[in-house]
Design a protein around this motif. Structure first.
Motif, mmCIF file in Angstrom:
data_model
loop_
_atom_site.group_PDB
_atom_site.id
_atom_site.type_symbol
_atom_site.label_atom_id
_atom_site.label_comp_id
_atom_site.label_asym_id
_atom_site.label_seq_id
_atom_site.Cartn_x
_atom_site.Cartn_y
_atom_site.Cartn_z
ATOM 1 N N UNK A 28 -31.706 0.594 7.458
ATOM 2 C CA UNK A 28 -31.728 0.822 6.019
ATOM 3 C C UNK A 28 -32.976 0.269 5.349
ATOM 4 N N UNK A 29 -33.907 -0.281 6.134
ATOM 5 C CA UNK A 29 -35.066 -0.900 5.509
ATOM 6 C C UNK A 29 -35.880 0.114 4.714
ATOM 7 N N UNK A 30 -36.093 1.302 5.255
ATOM 8 C CA UNK A 30 -36.896 2.302 4.562
ATOM 9 C C UNK A 30 -36.198 2.771 3.298
ATOM 10 N N UNK A 68 -44.270 -8.487 0.047
ATOM 11 C CA UNK A 68 -43.289 -8.051 -0.940
ATOM 12 C C UNK A 68 -43.667 -6.708 -1.562
ATOM 13 N N UNK A 69 -44.955 -6.382 -1.587
ATOM 14 C CA UNK A 69 -45.407 -5.151 -2.243
ATOM 15 C C UNK A 69 -45.426 -3.956 -1.297
ATOM 16 N N UNK A 70 -44.817 -4.104 -0.134
ATOM 17 C CA UNK A 70 -44.817 -3.029 0.870
ATOM 18 C C UNK A 70 -44.184 -1.749 0.311
ATOM 19 N N UNK A 71 -44.792 -0.623 0.617
ATOM 20 C CA UNK A 71 -44.253 0.694 0.272
ATOM 21 C C UNK A 71 -44.282 1.569 1.522
ATOM 22 N N UNK A 72 -43.233 2.356 1.723
ATOM 23 C CA UNK A 72 -43.262 3.315 2.812
ATOM 24 C C UNK A 72 -44.175 4.477 2.416
ATOM 25 N N UNK A 73 -44.728 5.128 3.420
ATOM 26 C CA UNK A 73 -45.689 6.195 3.165
ATOM 27 C C UNK A 73 -45.068 7.300 2.301
ATOM 28 N N UNK A 74 -45.784 7.697 1.255
ATOM 29 C CA UNK A 74 -45.318 8.748 0.369
ATOM 30 C C UNK A 74 -44.293 8.314 -0.650
ATOM 31 N N UNK A 76 -43.339 5.967 -3.993
ATOM 32 C CA UNK A 76 -43.996 5.267 -5.098
ATOM 33 C C UNK A 76 -43.242 4.008 -5.519
ATOM 34 N N UNK A 77 -42.141 3.666 -4.825
ATOM 35 C CA UNK A 77 -41.364 2.478 -5.153
ATOM 36 C C UNK A 77 -41.650 1.369 -4.154
ATOM 37 N N UNK A 78 -41.784 0.155 -4.662
ATOM 38 C CA UNK A 78 -41.952 -0.976 -3.767
ATOM 39 C C UNK A 78 -40.621 -1.312 -3.110
ATOM 40 N N UNK A 79 -40.711 -1.977 -1.968
ATOM 41 C CA UNK A 79 -39.498 -2.369 -1.266
ATOM 42 C C UNK A 79 -38.678 -3.353 -2.088
ATOM 43 N N UNK A 80 -39.349 -4.181 -2.868
ATOM 44 C CA UNK A 80 -38.629 -5.184 -3.658
ATOM 45 C C UNK A 80 -37.763 -4.528 -4.732
ATOM 46 N N UNK A 81 -38.266 -3.460 -5.362
ATOM 47 C CA UNK A 81 -37.457 -2.765 -6.362
ATOM 48 C C UNK A 81 -36.275 -2.053 -5.710
#
Length: 323
Positions: A28-30, A68-74, A76-81
């Motif tokens: 569920x990380x992505x 913390x600012x990691x985003x999956x490719x494509x 526009x939402x950060x992982x933290x949000x």
């Protein structure tokens, strides 16, 4: 350092049977930025849960970071949000479990703030720590990619959260006119799951006191069935969600059924397993500490870095296996 998934497996194997856990197959990380639900359970059934994402405190020379600012490719939402939003599914707060190595690993970490006279990097037990997502989100807003050291400073050692050592200081809220049960909770020392909730709220409340925002909003949050406090101010400050309601909604009168499933060796329902990497349960969180509660080296923080001596399956159990 290990990767996050491996570090979690090593941690849980070493902490078992003091804690119980069930690992699921969902990645569920992505989707949610979320790995595991953690629940501290007291002997009377009071409990506190949080939705946690595992992160490594990484070193590149003298530069330290947590992504913390990691985003999956494509996306526009950060992982933290995503993590903060995903916590709504279980009505718990969002947090990070940080794997921060031992004192040798952190030797070049620079933080100009100390803890009771001890340099930040030399604190005991911080090899495995947790920090509320609202604290990490604030650090990202202030420091961007350099938010890792700030978040580490505010992180709390997991094994000390419910520990009986020391007296937790009162929390002075910005909001006034609190309900008596909530006011008493913030003023008086707590144990077990209540202590976990209070200590995780503490750095969030400290940030709120430092925010140049309007006076605390006295409007009440919509109560959640089963939570310990039904009357909570809906104060937002500069956070993305009302912080008191977010941090305290995981404190419950009774253990959720899916946590009982883990404790009894049953598989939780699909609405849980399909959205998590696993569940960790710390039973008897308010019980007095014993010599056997800690690892042979005195701290789970000593488990990192360094690979296990031999490769073997983690000591946890899969859903459906006997406790």
């Amino acid at each position: 350092m290990f990767r996050e998934v491996t570090a979690t497996q090593v941690l849980l194997a070493a902490a078992s049977p003091r804690i119980q856990f069930a690992e699921f197959t969902a990645d569920e990380e992505k989707e949610n930025g979320a790995d595991w639900l953690w629940w501290w359970v007291d002997q009377d059934g009071t409990c506190y849960g949080l939705l946690a994402q595992a992160k490594i405190l990484k070193s590149r020379g003298r530069h330290w970071s947590i992504d913390f600012t990691y985003r999956t490719q494509g996306d526009d939402q950060t992982q933290i949000s995503k993590l903060i939003r995903a916590a709504n599914r279980f009505d718990v707060p969002a947090a990070y479990v940080l794997y921060c190595g031992d004192t040798q690993y952190r030797a070049t970490l620079e933080c100009d703030r100390a803890h009771d006279g001890v340099l930040c990097r030399e604190r005991d037990h911080v090899g495995v720590s947790t920090v509320p997502a609202l604290v990490a989100e604030t650090a990202v807003g202030l420091y961007g990619r350099n938010s890792g050291v700030s978040a580490f400073h505010d992180a709390l050692p997991v094994e000390d959260l419910a520990g009986p050592d020391g007296q937790d200081e009162p929390i002075v809220p910005l909001a006034r006119g609190l309900a008596e049960d909530l006011s008493r909770f913030l003023r008086q020392p707590q144990r077990g799951s209540r202590r976990v909730a209070k200590e995780l709220l503490r750095p969030v409340q400290r940030i709120r006191h430092g925010q140049f925002a309007e006076a605390a909003v006295m409007e009440r949050a919509v109560p959640i069935t089963g939570t310990l406090f039904a009357d909570i101010p809906n104060d937002l400050g500069h956070f993305s969600v009302p912080y008191l309601a977010h941090m305290l909604r995981g404190l419950r009168h009774e253990v959720p059924d899916y946590v009982h499933d883990v404790l009894d060796g049953r598989t939780p329902p699909a609405w849980v397993t399909d959205h998590l990497g696993g569940i960790v349960v710390i039973p008897d969180a308010d019980a007095p500490a014993t010599a056997g509660d800690r690892t042979p080296h005195g701290s789970v923080g000593q488990l990192f870095p360094g690979p296990p001596e031999e490769s073997r399956p983690p000591g946890g159990r899969r859903p459906g296996q006997a406790a």
